[in-house]
Scaffold this active site. Structure first.
Site, PDB file in Angstrom:
ATOM      1  N   HIS A 127      47.885  49.548  42.464  1.00 56.71           N
ATOM      2  CA  HIS A 127      46.721  50.304  41.982  1.00 56.71           C
ATOM      3  C   HIS A 127      46.846  51.732  42.508  1.00 56.71           C
ATOM      4  O   HIS A 127      47.412  51.950  43.586  1.00 56.71           O
ATOM      5  CB  HIS A 127      45.481  49.626  42.562  1.00 56.71           C
ATOM      6  CG  HIS A 127      44.169  50.167  42.092  1.00 56.71           C
ATOM      7  ND1 HIS A 127      43.612  51.323  42.594  1.00 56.71           N
ATOM      8  CD2 HIS A 127      43.287  49.685  41.180  1.00 56.71           C
ATOM      9  CE1 HIS A 127      42.439  51.520  42.006  1.00 56.71           C
ATOM     10  NE2 HIS A 127      42.219  50.551  41.147  1.00 56.71           N
ATOM     11  N   ASP A 204      46.970  45.514  50.335  1.00 50.55           N
ATOM     12  CA  ASP A 204      45.803  45.894  49.544  1.00 50.55           C
ATOM     13  C   ASP A 204      45.199  44.604  49.022  1.00 50.55           C
ATOM     14  O   ASP A 204      45.715  43.994  48.086  1.00 50.55           O
ATOM     15  CB  ASP A 204      46.249  46.817  48.403  1.00 50.55           C
ATOM     16  CG  ASP A 204      45.141  47.036  47.370  1.00 50.55           C
ATOM     17  OD1 ASP A 204      44.065  46.420  47.497  1.00 50.55           O
ATOM     18  OD2 ASP A 204      45.382  47.817  46.431  1.00 50.55           O
ATOM     19  N   GLN A 207      41.937  42.442  45.395  1.00 46.96           N
ATOM     20  CA  GLN A 207      41.813  41.305  44.469  1.00 46.96           C
ATOM     21  C   GLN A 207      42.154  39.972  45.141  1.00 46.96           C
ATOM     22  O   GLN A 207      42.326  38.970  44.451  1.00 46.96           O
ATOM     23  CB  GLN A 207      42.745  41.513  43.258  1.00 46.96           C
ATOM     24  CG  GLN A 207      42.522  42.799  42.495  1.00 46.96           C
ATOM     25  CD  GLN A 207      41.222  42.800  41.703  1.00 46.96           C
ATOM     26  OE1 GLN A 207      40.620  41.746  41.467  1.00 46.96           O
ATOM     27  NE2 GLN A 207      40.772  43.974  41.298  1.00 46.96           N
ATOM     28  N   LYS A 230      33.970  43.640  44.979  1.00 44.95           N
ATOM     29  CA  LYS A 230      34.861  42.735  44.240  1.00 44.95           C
ATOM     30  C   LYS A 230      34.777  41.302  44.752  1.00 44.95           C
ATOM     31  O   LYS A 230      35.372  40.400  44.173  1.00 44.95           O
ATOM     32  CB  LYS A 230      36.308  43.224  44.313  1.00 44.95           C
ATOM     33  CG  LYS A 230      36.484  44.578  43.600  1.00 44.95           C
ATOM     34  CD  LYS A 230      37.917  44.872  43.296  1.00 44.95           C
ATOM     35  CE  LYS A 230      38.167  46.344  43.053  1.00 44.95           C
ATOM     36  NZ  LYS A 230      37.973  46.707  41.648  1.00 44.95           N
ATOM     37  N   CYS A 368      44.037  51.706  36.311  1.00 43.55           N
ATOM     38  CA  CYS A 368      44.462  52.470  37.495  1.00 43.55           C
ATOM     39  C   CYS A 368      45.840  52.018  37.981  1.00 43.55           C
ATOM     40  O   CYS A 368      46.100  51.973  39.189  1.00 43.55           O
ATOM     41  CB  CYS A 368      43.447  52.364  38.635  1.00 43.55           C
ATOM     42  SG  CYS A 368      41.859  53.076  38.252  1.00 43.55           S
TER      43      CYS A 368
HETATM   44  C1  LIG Z   1      44.360  46.112  43.627  1.00 40.91           C
HETATM   45  C2  LIG Z   1      43.294  47.130  43.853  1.00 40.91           C
HETATM   46  N1  LIG Z   1      43.414  48.008  44.851  1.00 40.91           N
HETATM   47  C3  LIG Z   1      42.471  48.925  45.112  1.00 40.91           C
HETATM   48  C4  LIG Z   1      41.332  49.026  44.344  1.00 40.91           C
HETATM   49  C5  LIG Z   1      40.322  50.076  44.662  1.00 40.91           C
HETATM   50  O1  LIG Z   1      39.113  49.485  45.063  1.00 40.91           O
HETATM   51  P1  LIG Z   1      37.807  50.356  45.285  1.00 40.91           P
HETATM   52  O2  LIG Z   1      37.645  51.177  44.046  1.00 40.91           O
HETATM   53  O3  LIG Z   1      36.741  49.344  45.451  1.00 40.91           O
HETATM   54  O4  LIG Z   1      38.026  51.185  46.489  1.00 40.91           O
HETATM   55  C6  LIG Z   1      41.165  48.149  43.272  1.00 40.91           C
HETATM   56  C7  LIG Z   1      39.998  48.284  42.387  1.00 40.91           C
HETATM   57  O5  LIG Z   1      40.111  48.227  41.170  1.00 40.91           O
HETATM   58  C8  LIG Z   1      42.163  47.178  43.027  1.00 40.91           C
HETATM   59  O6  LIG Z   1      42.029  46.306  42.022  1.00 40.91           O
END
Ligand SMILES: Cc1ncc(COP(=O)(O)O)c(C=O)c1O
Lengths: 410, 153
Positions: A127, A204, A207, A230, A368
């Site tokens: 992401h 990270d 998910q 999430k 993203c």
């Molecule tokens: C794999 C992953 N990393 C990071 C993020 C970023 O999360 P946040 O926008 O809650 O900081 C997301 C959110 O879509 C994600 O799916």
């Protein structure tokens, strides 16, 4: 004989999520955008509203009853999350605004020790939140960013990952579960490989916990980042888990109140963990709400939960595969219930708009993950992402809504 | 249902399927890339003005949804032969038609033809930028800008 897992009572579960009974565009809501954000159970909504109605006060500051009470509740939430992730110490749980801020904290505070020529290894499955902070850091400090490849089925290519590790690799950062494709990455194995090369490891986990039981010590990672919104909790709150030996050697992220021991005009000394990384008044209600979300998740039977999600994935994969001109992207054997797809000659946005008029909420676009999309040669996909409160009937509603797409574009 | 039929009118679907003037115009005097960072779509507008500033031809390339492709296709038909001033006036009317908060100014069918089919987009706020991208990009190209993004307009 293997015993079949108990069946989840989805109706009872759904009744705990007030929003799931509303309609959208005159149709019952079919919410399949859980990878973007999840809906909140009444238990979380009640915890947050109860806090504001009865317990609100600032933490760590007051000698009065409410302040001490709020501080206790905030600390209890930290303890709940530490247990849920199997952290060794509560102080290893830092509250942040979310995954993005957690990763930026590491980029800032761990990144401070990196030297020109050092390398950071990520993957093409990341992401933007796990790409851009490293690009900025690499630019600032003269580091090299390396990208492990992905296989055609959407898994991290472990040979590529391993071949890019060297004594120059100071940090390896990769996701637990791909938000774009649903792939569950072998994070334990990747962590082992990276650590063997001497690298520090950040996972990270945005998910991860929405679908999986997470044990940070079993994974063996140094950092694990997640977002409250999430995992059925509030937005604006998240967590950075960090191994305490490492956190203790890191400089603060932001300066301000709450993170200091003593401030004089000449010099400031900083507090220990976790306060050193939590400058200013935090999102108190959010942290408490997130604790409630983890409590809620633990009240669900894990085996039923997992079996139900896998049944959703199976049904969605089977039914979507039958649709002519539809291609599923991300076919790893280990997946959470996320199905990313494209349709011949039909743009994902047009699919998203048409599904929305049928009450079916999905995400259309690059999720993203532009480097991943570019790698596969498209600008975006349509993505249906499920949670445990979705039903098999909703998979069928998704498929019916896709038939409408065909009516317009055939 | 009817909103959807309004959005995906036959004319829009036909332009999406068989767009007019898709390609990379050669020779040309102006190019600009329109980018929608929200979806990652890229629309490139190629234009040729004659020495007097009249638009001789406009073509488009890139990726986009049905709405952005149809809008680009219809635009390339509608702007042919216009002077710079005429084009700016027309673009302004179309952009206002698509984005006015209140009821939009009605478009004269005789003058606007196919473009009037964009009326259905107004009911889908998330899609308005898909329809305006081609126009913003053409204006940018003629103003000598090489890139424009939906998030700056
Ligand atoms: C794999 C992953 N990393 C990071 C993020 C970023 O999360 P946040 O926008 O809650 O900081 C997301 C959110 O879509 C994600 O799916």
């Amino acid at each position: 004989m293997v015993e079949a897992p108990p069946i989840m009572d989805v109706d009872t579960v759904r009744a705990q999520f007030p929003i799931l009974s509303r309609s959208v565009n005159g149709k019952p809501l079919v919410y399949l955008d859980n990878a973007a954000t999840t809906q909140k159970p009444q238990a979380v909504i009640d915890t947050v509203s109860h806090f504001y109605a009865h317990e609100n006060a600032n933490i760590h500051r007051g000698v009065h009853y409410l302040s001490m009470n709020a501080t206790d509740a905030y600390d209890r939430a930290r303890a709940t999350i530490a247990r849920a992730l199997n952290a060794e110490f509560e102080q290893e749980i830092i509250f942040t605004r979310g995954t993005t801020e957690s990763i930026n904290l590491v980029a800032h505070s761990f990144g401070a020790r990196l030297q020109p020529g050092d390398e950071i290894l990520i993957t093409k499955l990341e992401h933007h939140a796990n790409i851009v902070p490293w690009q900025i850091l690499a630019e600032e400090r003269g580091l090299t960013l390396r990208w492990a490849d992905v296989t055609p089925s959407g898994e991290v290519d472990l040979d590529s990952f391993q071949s890019l590790l060297s004594e120059k690799t100071k940090l390896a950062a990769f996701n637990h579960v791909s938000n774009a494709l649903g792939t569950i990455n072998p994070v334990k194995e990747m962590t082992r490989l990276a650590k063997a090369a001497g690298a520090t490891v950040l996972v990270d986990g945005a998910q991860g916990p929405p679908h999986l039981l997470v044990d940070v010590r079993d994974i063996g990672c140094d950092f694990y980042a997640l977002s409250g919104h999430k995992v059925f909790g509030p937005d604006g709150i998240g967590v950075l888990y960090g191994r305490h030996e490492l956190l203790e050697t890191m400089p603060p992220y932001q300066g301000g109140g709450d993170m200091i021991e003593r401030v004089t005009m000449e010099k400031t000394t900083f507090r220990g963990l976790p306060e050193r990384f939590e400058a200013g008044t935090p999102n108190i209600s959010g942290a408490i709400g997130l604790g409630a979300a983890f409590d809620y998740l633990q009240s669900l039977g894990w085996e039923e939960f997992h079996a139900h999600e896998q049944a959703l994935l199976k049904r969605a994969t089977e039914r979507l595969s039958e649709i002519k001109g539809l291609t599923i992207h991300g076919t790893a054997p280990e997946k959470v219930a996320v199905v990313s797809f494209t349709m011949d000659g039909i743009h994902p946005h047009d699919i998203g708009t048409i599904l929305d008029t049928r009450g079916v909420a999905i995400r259309a676009g690059h999720h993203c993950t532009q480097p991943l999309m570019t790698h596969f040669g498209f600008t975006g996909t349509a993505r249906a992402s499920f949670a445990f409160y979705n039903t098999l009937a909703e998979v069928d509603q998704l498929v019916e809504a896709i038939q409408v797409v065909h009516q317009y574009f055939s | 249902m009817d909103d959807l039929a309004d959005l995906y009118q036959e004319i829009i679907l036909a332009h999406n399927k068989r767009p007019h003037n898709e390609g990379i115009l050669d020779p040309r005097t102006h190019d600009a890339e329109g980018y929608n960072p929200l979806c990652g779509d890229r629309l490139v507008i190629h234009a040729r003005q004659d020495p007097a500033g009249k638009l001789e031809a406009v073509q488009f390339s890139g990726e986009g949804c049905a709405i952005s492709r149809a809008s680009a296709s219809m635009m390339t038909d509608a702007v042919k032969g216009l002077s710079g001033d005429e084009l700016r006036k027309k673009a302004q009317q179309i952009l206002e038609y698509l984005t006015a908060r209140e009821a939009p100014p009605a478009l004269d069918l005789a003058e606007y033809g196919d473009l009037a089919a964009l009326s259905g987009v107004r009911k889908f706020p998330a899609r308005i930028k898909c329809a305006t991208l081609a126009w913003h990009t053409l204006l940018a190209a003629l103003a000598g800008k090489e890139q424009v993004s939906t998030e700056e307009a």
